[in-house]
Design a protein around this motif. Structure first.
Motif, PDB file in Angstrom:
ATOM      1  N   GLU A 189      -4.841  -4.820   6.010  1.00 21.37           N
ATOM      2  CA  GLU A 189      -3.510  -4.132   5.844  1.00 21.37           C
ATOM      3  C   GLU A 189      -3.020  -4.848   4.853  1.00 21.37           C
ATOM      4  OE1 GLU A 189      -0.623  -4.267   9.716  1.00 21.37           O
ATOM      5  OE2 GLU A 189       0.751  -5.541   7.164  1.00 21.37           O
ATOM      6  N   GLU A 190      -3.376  -6.228   4.500  1.00 21.06           N
ATOM      7  CA  GLU A 190      -2.552  -6.545   3.214  1.00 21.06           C
ATOM      8  C   GLU A 190      -3.024  -6.118   1.853  1.00 21.06           C
ATOM      9  OE1 GLU A 190      -2.122 -11.159   2.450  1.00 21.06           O
ATOM     10  OE2 GLU A 190      -0.907 -10.595   0.761  1.00 21.06           O
ATOM     11  N   ALA A 191      -4.296  -5.626   1.713  1.00 21.84           N
ATOM     12  CA  ALA A 191      -4.622  -5.210   0.753  1.00 21.84           C
ATOM     13  C   ALA A 191      -4.834  -3.840   1.116  1.00 21.84           C
ATOM     14  CB  ALA A 191      -6.111  -5.730   0.570  1.00 21.84           C
ATOM     15  N   ALA A 192      -5.045  -2.906   2.227  1.00 22.25           N
ATOM     16  CA  ALA A 192      -5.131  -1.555   2.089  1.00 22.25           C
ATOM     17  C   ALA A 192      -3.241  -1.348   1.501  1.00 22.25           C
ATOM     18  CB  ALA A 192      -4.588  -1.311   3.673  1.00 22.25           C
ATOM     19  N   ALA A 193      -2.135  -2.033   1.509  1.00 19.99           N
ATOM     20  CA  ALA A 193      -1.129  -1.818   1.596  1.00 19.99           C
ATOM     21  C   ALA A 193      -0.676  -1.791   0.131  1.00 19.99           C
ATOM     22  CB  ALA A 193      -0.006  -2.549   2.632  1.00 19.99           C
ATOM     23  N   ARG A 194      -1.858  -2.987  -0.557  1.00 19.34           N
ATOM     24  CA  ARG A 194      -1.321  -2.694  -1.534  1.00 19.34           C
ATOM     25  C   ARG A 194      -1.528  -1.821  -2.628  1.00 19.34           C
ATOM     26  NH1 ARG A 194      -3.168  -8.305  -3.913  1.00 19.34           N
ATOM     27  NH2 ARG A 194      -4.405  -7.709  -5.872  1.00 19.34           N
ATOM     28  N   ALA A 195      -2.946  -1.478  -2.089  1.00 18.49           N
ATOM     29  CA  ALA A 195      -3.883  -0.339  -2.837  1.00 18.49           C
ATOM     30  C   ALA A 195      -3.313   0.815  -2.636  1.00 18.49           C
ATOM     31  CB  ALA A 195      -5.034   0.180  -2.239  1.00 18.49           C
ATOM     32  N   LEU A 196      -2.420   1.135  -1.493  1.00 19.13           N
ATOM     33  CA  LEU A 196      -1.399   1.910  -1.086  1.00 19.13           C
ATOM     34  C   LEU A 196      -0.103   2.444  -2.262  1.00 19.13           C
ATOM     35  CD1 LEU A 196      -1.038   4.879  -0.241  1.00 19.13           C
ATOM     36  CD2 LEU A 196      -0.295   3.979   1.634  1.00 19.13           C
ATOM     37  N   LEU A 210       3.404   0.821   5.648  1.00 21.96           N
ATOM     38  CA  LEU A 210       2.358   0.911   4.654  1.00 21.96           C
ATOM     39  C   LEU A 210       1.005   1.273   5.137  1.00 21.96           C
ATOM     40  CD1 LEU A 210       3.628  -0.590   1.032  1.00 21.96           C
ATOM     41  CD2 LEU A 210       2.895   1.705   1.684  1.00 21.96           C
ATOM     42  N   TYR A 211      -0.032   0.475   5.654  1.00 26.17           N
ATOM     43  CA  TYR A 211      -0.659   0.327   6.559  1.00 26.17           C
ATOM     44  C   TYR A 211      -0.800   1.427   7.479  1.00 26.17           C
ATOM     45  CZ  TYR A 211      -5.124  -1.318   8.666  1.00 26.17           C
ATOM     46  OH  TYR A 211      -7.014  -1.401   8.471  1.00 26.17           O
ATOM     47  N   ASN A 212       0.227   1.663   8.191  1.00 22.47           N
ATOM     48  CA  ASN A 212       0.062   2.682   9.119  1.00 22.47           C
ATOM     49  C   ASN A 212       0.189   4.546   8.237  1.00 22.47           C
ATOM     50  OD1 ASN A 212       0.862   3.513  11.944  1.00 22.47           O
ATOM     51  ND2 ASN A 212       3.059   4.025  11.759  1.00 22.47           N
ATOM     52  N   LEU A 213       0.539   4.122   7.342  1.00 27.67           N
ATOM     53  CA  LEU A 213       0.291   5.570   6.579  1.00 27.67           C
ATOM     54  C   LEU A 213      -0.989   5.419   6.174  1.00 27.67           C
ATOM     55  CD1 LEU A 213       1.600   7.699   5.390  1.00 27.67           C
ATOM     56  CD2 LEU A 213       2.540   6.476   3.232  1.00 27.67           C
ATOM     57  N   PHE A 214      -1.230   4.518   5.602  1.00 33.92           N
ATOM     58  CA  PHE A 214      -2.483   4.483   5.027  1.00 33.92           C
ATOM     59  C   PHE A 214      -3.637   5.029   5.957  1.00 33.92           C
ATOM     60  CE2 PHE A 214      -6.544   2.232   4.131  1.00 33.92           C
ATOM     61  CZ  PHE A 214      -6.899   2.040   2.675  1.00 33.92           C
ATOM     62  N   SER A 215      -3.378   4.126   7.032  1.00 30.74           N
ATOM     63  CA  SER A 215      -4.609   4.588   8.305  1.00 30.74           C
ATOM     64  C   SER A 215      -4.454   5.983   9.068  1.00 30.74           C
ATOM     65  CB  SER A 215      -4.434   3.483   9.328  1.00 30.74           C
ATOM     66  OG  SER A 215      -4.345   2.407   9.120  1.00 30.74           O
ATOM     67  N   SER A 216      -3.435   6.608   8.587  1.00 35.22           N
ATOM     68  CA  SER A 216      -3.078   8.012   8.996  1.00 35.22           C
ATOM     69  C   SER A 216      -4.065   9.143   7.988  1.00 35.22           C
ATOM     70  CB  SER A 216      -1.547   8.819   9.044  1.00 35.22           C
ATOM     71  OG  SER A 216      -1.169   8.976   7.670  1.00 35.22           O
ATOM     72  N   PHE A 217      -4.430   8.910   6.692  1.00 35.89           N
ATOM     73  CA  PHE A 217      -5.109   9.864   5.682  1.00 35.89           C
ATOM     74  C   PHE A 217      -7.002   9.267   6.035  1.00 35.89           C
ATOM     75  CE2 PHE A 217      -1.229   8.439   3.308  1.00 35.89           C
ATOM     76  CZ  PHE A 217      -0.709  10.131   3.334  1.00 35.89           C
TER      77      PHE A 217
END
Lengths: 525, 522
Positions: free
Chosen positions: B499-506, B441-448
C-alpha cells in the motif's frame, strides 16, 4: 451583474511602510534616440469599465433642457440639486461630488478631467454583450456574424512586444484587477496581460507553476489549447514574483474608501508606486444595467451609489498619484457599452440606449467638455440618442498622443480601409516622442475660436521656420469633410478662417512639417 | 472579458487574418452515426463531455457498446426523479427585509447566503455523483436561461432557484418551446429580468430582449420594435417572494396581475397577437394565448435562426468552444435535425453525441474544463470527495448558480487565467498531498491494470488525460514510476502489492500529470 464580487475578492491593499517606490521618469537624452525609445515609454493607461450601460443623462445633467424633465418625471435630477461645475454649461449628478474626498468634480476644477458627451458609434447595438465587444475590440461592424475575439490594446501591444509570445517581457504588459482576462487585453498571438486579484495569494500559488513541457509545435485545436494553458502557467510563475515585489515595495498615501471599486483603484496605485512597469491597468465596476429602481426620490439608490464609488475611486487614486509623484504618467478613461434610453420606463429605471458620456482623467488630458449636450428632440429611429463622436476617436488619442503610436498604427489597430479615418479627438495632450523632438516634428499650438461657432471660426498658430502645412476638417466620426489648406506657409503666425455648413461636432487636423495637431470644435447653426 | 458566446453563422467575411479563428481544424466527418463498438478512450470521451467523467468501473462497463446504446443510457428517460432537496429551508418562508430593523434584515440576508451555500454544495455533489447526463444538462440550461443568485443590490432567493432547477430538470430534454414557456414565467426569472415590474403603459424591455437575443434567436433576427412589442406581451407577471406579499398561486410561485397586463393587440416579427377583453384576461389564457404564442411565433418565424443558435450553443458547451468554418456544416446538420424533430431537445443531443464528428480525433482534448468539470471530474477520477468544493469553485470564478451576467459564464479560455489557473493547480496538489490517504490511493491504484508498469501507466494516462501523450512524456512518467522501485529496491510486483509503495508511486506520477497543461483539457 454583481457588485459584491470585488468587495469580497480584491485584496485590501493596506498602507505599507515602504518609503520609496516608483520608477523615475525616463530622462530625455540624445543617446536614447537610437531607435526604440519613445516618450510613451513610462506612460500608463487605466481603463475603467462600467458594465451594464451607464446612464449618461443622469450622470451629466442637462438642467436647462425642459425636455429632460418631461421624459424623466420620476428619476430626473432637479436643477437646484445638480452640481454646477460650469454654471450654464456643465452640471454633475450630486453623487459625483461626494463630500470629503478628492473627486471628479474637483478634478475638473483642477484641470484634470475631460468630459466627452455624445460618445458612441454608427449603427448602435443595444445588446450588452455585442456592444461591449464592439467597445473593447475597437471594431464597429454591422455584421452580426463577425465574431469579435480580441482587443484593440491587445493587438497594439502584441505587435510591439518583440518575439511575443515566445519571449515574455519582464513585467506584464497589462494587468486586469479581478476576474478573467478581458477581451481588451487579448490578441491573436495570446494574452498580453494577466488577471490579478490578490498579489499575496498570486505569489503564494503562482510560484513554480511553469510547465516542464515545451510548447506544442503544431496548430491543431488540441495543440492550440495546450499552448494557451501553458502560456498562462508560465505567466503565473513569472509574474507572481514581479507583482509581489511591486506590491510590497509600493504604498498608498491615504485611506481609501471601503468599496470594491475604490479598492481596485487603490491596488493599482500601489502597484504603480512599487514600480510595476505595466502599460495598462483595467478595473471594473458592474451594476449599471439600471432597468429597475435606478434612483429614489432623495437621489439615493443604485445609480447614485455607483457614481459615488466611481468618483471617489478615481479621485482618491489621483490624490495618491499626486502625493507620490506619478500623476503625470497616468491617464484613465471610462468605457461603458452604451447609455440608457432617454425616456424612463415604468420601473423607475431606464432601458438600453445608445450614446453616452465618457470621462478621461489625468494631468495629461485637455480638461474641459467635448461635444454638446444631447439633443432630446431629435432621436434616432428607435427613440435613442444620436452620437456625436466615434468612441475610437478617444482610443486614437491614447494610441497616438499617449503611447506614441503613429497614425498608420491607428489605422492598423482598427483595421481601417484606406479611405476610412479615425482621428484623435484631442482629449489627450500630445506628448512628443524623443525621436520626433530630435527631428523637429513638433506639433504647433493651435487656437481655434470662437468655439462653438455659428458662422466663421479662425484657427491660428505660429512657427519659427518655413513649413508645409495642411488643414483638414473631419466630422466626429472621422469622416473627411473638406481640406482648408495645403501648401507652404512662411515663418511667423498663420491665421485661417474655417466654416462648415451643418451643425455638429467636428475635428480640425492641422499638420505642420508632418506633425499633426487635432482640435475638436462644434458648429451650431 | 470576451463576454459570451455569440451565435455565429461562421460564414464571416474573414477579411482580417487575425480576426478569424484558424481554419486548419479539419474534422472531415459529419453528422453520420459513429459506427462500431466504443473503445475505452471513446467511452471516456463521451462521459467526460456528457457528464463529468467516469470511474474506472463505469468506463469499463461501456466498452464495446455502440455510441447509440451509450448515449441512450446516459441520457436516460425524459421523466426523471428530482434528487432529495438540500434541506427543509427550501420550503421555508422568507421575511421581507424592506422596512425591517437592521438586525432582522441582517439575519434575513445571512439566511440567503447560507441557503445559497447549502444549495451550491448540494448541487456540486449531485453533479459529481450523477453517472448520467442529467445534472450537467441542468447546468447547461441554467447557464443559458441564466439567473444570477446575486445581482445589483438584491438576490434571487435560493428557494426560488431551487424551484427553477426543478423546472429546468423537468423540461431539459423535451420541446424547446415548453422549456421557454416555463422559464418565461418562472418566479426567479420574473424577478431577475424585471418582469415583476413590467406593466401596461410602461413596459420593461429587459426579459423581452434577452428572450430573443440570448435565449432563442441570437442577435440580428429582430428589431427594436419587436423587443418593445414582446415586452408588452409579457406585462403582468409577478413573483411572490416575501411572506407579506400576495401569493395567490402559493409561496415562491408566479402569479398574474390582470390589471398590469397590456390587453391591446401586439405585433411581433410581423405576426399579430390579438387584443383581449377583460373577461379573458386571465392567467391561464394570457399564458397560453400570449406568452406561449409569443414563443411559438419566434420559433415559427425564425426556425433556422433558433435551431442554429441552440445547436451552436450545445456545440460550444459540449464539443468545442471555438468552432471554425469547418464545423459550420455539422452545426447546420444538427440544426436541421433539430427542426425536423420539431425542436425536440433530445433529438438534437442524440444527433450530436452519436455522430462521427463528435468521436473524431480532432475533437478530443480540445475543451478547456470548466471549474465544475474540473472539480467534479477530479472527484470522479480520484474516487474521493473534494472538501469544500463550492468554495474552490468560487476561487476558480464559478460560484454555483451565480454567473457574472445574464449571458452566463463566458466560458472557453476565460476559465483559465493567472487568477484561476494557480487555484486549479493548488486543488489538484492538495488532493494528492492532503486529502487522499495511502488507503485511498491504493484503492485507486488497484483499480487499474497493475500487471506491468507499462500497462499501469497506459491505464492511468487514459483515465486522466484526453489524448495519448508523446513518447518522450511517456518515458518521463515511466521514470517517475521507476524511482519508487529504485528507492525501495522493489520490483514492480512488490510495489503493486504494498500500500505505501503503491501510494507513493501513484502520488508521484499523478503529481507530474496534474502539472501538465492538458490536464486542464478534456
Amino acid at each position: 451583474m454583481k457588485r459584491r464580487t470585488f468587495i469580497q475578492s480584491t485584496a485590501a491593499a493596506a498602507v505599507g511602510t515602504q518609503i520609496l517606490g516608483g520608477v523615475p521618469l525616463k530622462a530625455f537624452s540624445p543617446k536614447d534616440l537610437d531607435g526604440l525609445v519613445q516618450a510613451g515609454d513610462d506612460n500608463i493607461l487605466i481603463v475603467v469599465q462600467l458594465f451594464g450601460g451607464n446612464d449618461g443623462l443622469n450622470t451629466i445633467i442637462p438642467v436647462d433642457d425642459d425636455q429632460y424633465y418631461a421624459i424623466r418625471p420620476a428619476i430626473a435630477v432637479q436643477k437646484q440639486l445638480a452640481v454646477p461645475v460650469v454654471p450654464g454649461r456643465l452640471y454633475f449628478h450630486p453623487a459625483l461630488d461626494p463630500a470629503g474626498a478628492y473627486n471628479l468634480r474637483r478634478m475638473f476644477d483642477d484641470g484634470r478631467l475631460a468630459v466627452v458627451q455624445g460618445i458612441g458609434y454608427e449603427n448602435p447595438n443595444l445588446s450588452h454583450f455585442r456592444s461591449t465587444d464592439i467597445w473593447l475590440s475597437g471594431f464597429n461592424t454591422s455584421d452580426p456574424d463577425r465574431r469579435l475575439i480580441d482587443g484593440w490594446l491587445g493587438r497594439y501591444f502584441a505587435d510591439h512586444l518583440p518575439d511575443f509570445p515566445a519571449t515574455l517581457p519582464d513585467h506584464p504588459t497589462a494587468v486586469q484587477i479581478g476576474g478573467s482576462l478581458s477581451m481588451l487585453l487579448q490578441s491573436p498571438k495570446g494574452d498580453v496581460g494577466i488577471a490579478l486579484t490578490d498579489p499575496d495569494k498570486f505569489f503564494q500559488l503562482g510560484q513554480g507553476l511553469s510547465p516542464d513541457l515545451e510548447a506544442m509545435p503544431g496548430d491543431t485545436a488540441y495543440e492550440r489549447e495546450f499552448n494557451f494553458v501553458r502560456l498562462v502557467a508560465e505567466q503565473s510563475d513569472r509574474y507572481s514574483s514581479v507583482v509581489k515585489e511591486a506590491f510590497d515595495k509600493g504604498r498608498n498615501t491615504l485611506q481609501y474608501a471601503t468599496n470594491g471599486f475604490v479598492r481596485q483603484m487603490q491596488l493599482v496605485a500601489r502597484l504603480i508606486s512599487g514600480g510595476l512597469k505595466s502599460k495598462v491597468y483595467m478595473v471594473y465596476m458592474g451594476g449599471f444595467d439600471t432597468h429597475v429602481q435606478q434612483q429614489n426620490d432623495d437621489l439615493t439608490g443604485l445609480h447614485p451609489f455607483l457614481l459615488n464609488a466611481l468618483s471617489t475611486g478615481i479621485g482618491q487614486f489621483m490624490q495618491d498619484a499626486l502625493a507620490q509623484g506619478f500623476a503625470d504618467r497616468v491617464v484613465g478613461m471610462t468605457v461603458s457599452e452604451f447609455g440608457r434610453r432617454p425616456y424612463e420606463n415604468g420601473s423607475r429605471g431606464t432601458d438600453h440606449g445608445t450614446s453616452s458620456i465618457q470621462f478621461v482623467f489625468g494631468n495629461g488630458v485637455n480638461a474641459g467638455v467635448f461635444g454638446q449636450s444631447p439633443d432630446l428632440t431629435n432621436f434616432d429611429s428607435n427613440g435613442d440618442l444620436v452620437y456625436q463622436y466615434d468612441y475610437r476617436t478617444v482610443y486614437a488619442d491614447i494610441l497616438e498622443n499617449w503611447f506614441g503610436g503613429s497614425p498608420d498604427e491607428t489605422k492598423s489597430v482598427f483595421d481601417l480601409s484606406p479611405n476610412e479615418n479615425i482621428l484623435p479627438l484631442g482629449v489627450i495632450k500630445k506628448t512628443v516622442s524623443s525621436v520626433d523632438a530630435y527631428e523637429g516634428r513638433v506639433p504647433v499650438h493651435v487656437r481655434l475660436a470662437p468655439n462653438p461657432v455659428t458662422d466663421v471660426a479662425w484657427i491660428e498658430w505660429s512657427q519659427t521656420t518655413p513649413a508645409m502645412a495642411k488643414v483638414d476638417i473631419y466630422d466626429g466620426t472621422g469622416r473627411f469633410v473638406e481640406r482648408v489648406w495645403h501648401g507652404a506657409v512662411d515663418p511667423g503666425s498663420v491665421r485661417l478662417p474655417i466654416s462648415v455648413t451643418a451643425s455638429g461636432s467636428y475635428l480640425c487636423a492641422i499638420t505642420v512639417n508632418g506633425a499633426r495637431t487635432v482640435v475638436p470644435f462644434t458648429v451650431i447653426k | 472579458m470576451n463576454r459570451r458566446e455569440l451565435f455565429s453563422s461562421l460564414a464571416r467575411s474573414g477579411r482580417r487574418e487575425s480576426m478569424t479563428v484558424p481554419t486548419d481544424r479539419l474534422v472531415l466527418v459529419g453528422a453520420e452515426q459513429h459506427t462500431g463498438p466504443l473503445t475505452l478512450a471513446d467511452v471516456h470521451h463521451i462521459i467526460r463531455r456528457l457528464g463529468v467523467g467516469a470511474t474506472v468501473a463505469q468506463a469499463n462497463a461501456f466498452v464495446g457498446k455502440t455510441a447509440d446504446e451509450v448515449v441512450e443510457s446516459l441520457l436516460g428517460p425524459n421523466e426523471t426523479q428530482h434528487p432529495d432537496p438540500p434541506g427543509a429551508w427550501v420550503d421555508a418562508a422568507t421575511e421581507n427585509p424592506l422596512g425591517a430593523d437592521l438586525q432582522t434584515r441582517n439575519a434575513i440576508e445571512s439566511s440567503w447566503y447560507a441557503n445559497h451555500a447549502s444549495l451550491s454544495g448540494w448541487w456540486v455533489r449531485q453533479l459529481a455523483r450523477d453517472l448520467t447526463a442529467t445534472e450537467k444538462l441542468v447546468l447547461f440550461w441554467s447557464n443559458h436561461w441564466t439567473t444570477e443568485f446575486s445581482f445589483d443590490e438584491t438576490v434571487s432567493i435560493p428557494q426560488t432557484l431551487y424551484r427553477q432547477m426543478k423546472v429546468l430538470r423537468t423540461n431539459r430534454m423535451g420541446d424547446l418551446r415548453d422549456l421557454a414557456l416555463e422559464m418565461t414565467v418562472d418566479n426567479a426569472m420574473v424577478w431577475y429580468l424585471g418582469g415583476h415590474f413590467n406593466q401596461v403603459g410602461k413596459p420593461n424591455e429587459n426579459y423581452a430582449r434577452e428572450l430573443m437575443e440570448l435565449f432563442l434567436t441570437g442577435i440580428g433576427w429582430y428589431t427594436e420594435g419587436d423587443v418593445r412589442e414582446a415586452a408588452r406581451v409579457l406585462t403582468g407577471w409577478r413573483a411572490s417572494r416575501y411572506n407579506d406579499e400576495p401569493a395567490p398561486q402559493g409561496i415562491y410561485e408566479t402569479w398574474f396581475d390582470a390589471a398590469a397586463h397590456d390587453t391591446g393587440a401586439k405585433t411581433v416579427l410581423g405576426v399579430t397577437i390579438p387584443g383581449r377583453t377583460k373577461d379573458n384576461n386571465t392567467a391561464f389564457q394570457v399564458k397560453m394565448e400570449e406568452v406561449y404564442e409569443l414563443i411559438k411565433i419566434i420559433v415559427r418565424q425564425r426556425p433556422e435562426a433558433v435551431s442554429r443558435f441552440i445547436a451552436e450553443k450545445f456545440y460550444r458547451f459540449y464539443v468545442y468552444s471555438s468552432p471554425v468554418d469547418g464545423d459550420a456544416e455539422f452545426i447546420s446538420d444538427v440544426a436541421r435535425i433539430f427542426r425536423e424533430a420539431d425542436f425536440n431537445i433530445r433529438a438534437l443531443m442524440k444527433a450530436i453525441f452519436t455522430s462521427a464528428h463528435f468521436f473524431d480525433a480532432a475533437n478530443r482534448g480540445v475543451q478547456i474544463k470548466t471549474p465544475l468539470e474540473f472539480v467534479c471530474g477530479l472527484e470522479r477520477q480520484l474516487g474521493v470527495n473534494v472538501p469544500t468544493a463550492a468554495e474552490w469553485l468560487t476561487r476558480m470564478d464559478q460560484t454555483v448558480l451565480d454567473p457574472p451576467t445574464v449571458a452566463g459564464w463566458p466560458g472557453y479560455r476565460s476559465w483559465i487565467s493567472t487568477n484561476t489557473y494557480p487555484v486549479r493547480r493548488q486543488l489538484a496538489s492538495d488532493m494528492l498531498s492532503k486529502v487522499m490517504s495511502n488507503a485511498n490511493l491504493y484503492n485507486l491504484f488497484s483499480s487499474f491494470d497493475t500487471s506491468s508498469k507499462d500497462a499501469f501507466l497506459d491505464a492511468v494516462l487514459t483515465h486522466f488525460l484526453p489524448v495519448p501523450v508523446s513518447q518522450a512524456r511517456r518515458e518521463n512518467y515511466l521514470t517517475i514510476l521507476s524511482q519508487t522501485e529504485r528507492q525501495l529496491n522493489y520490483t514492480w510486483a512488490q510495489v503493486a502489492g504494498n500500500e505505501e509503495a503503491a501510494a507513493r508511486a501513484l502520488r508521484d506520477v499523478l503529481g507530474a500529470i496534474f502539472r501538465a497543461p492538458d490536464f486542464q483539457l478534456c
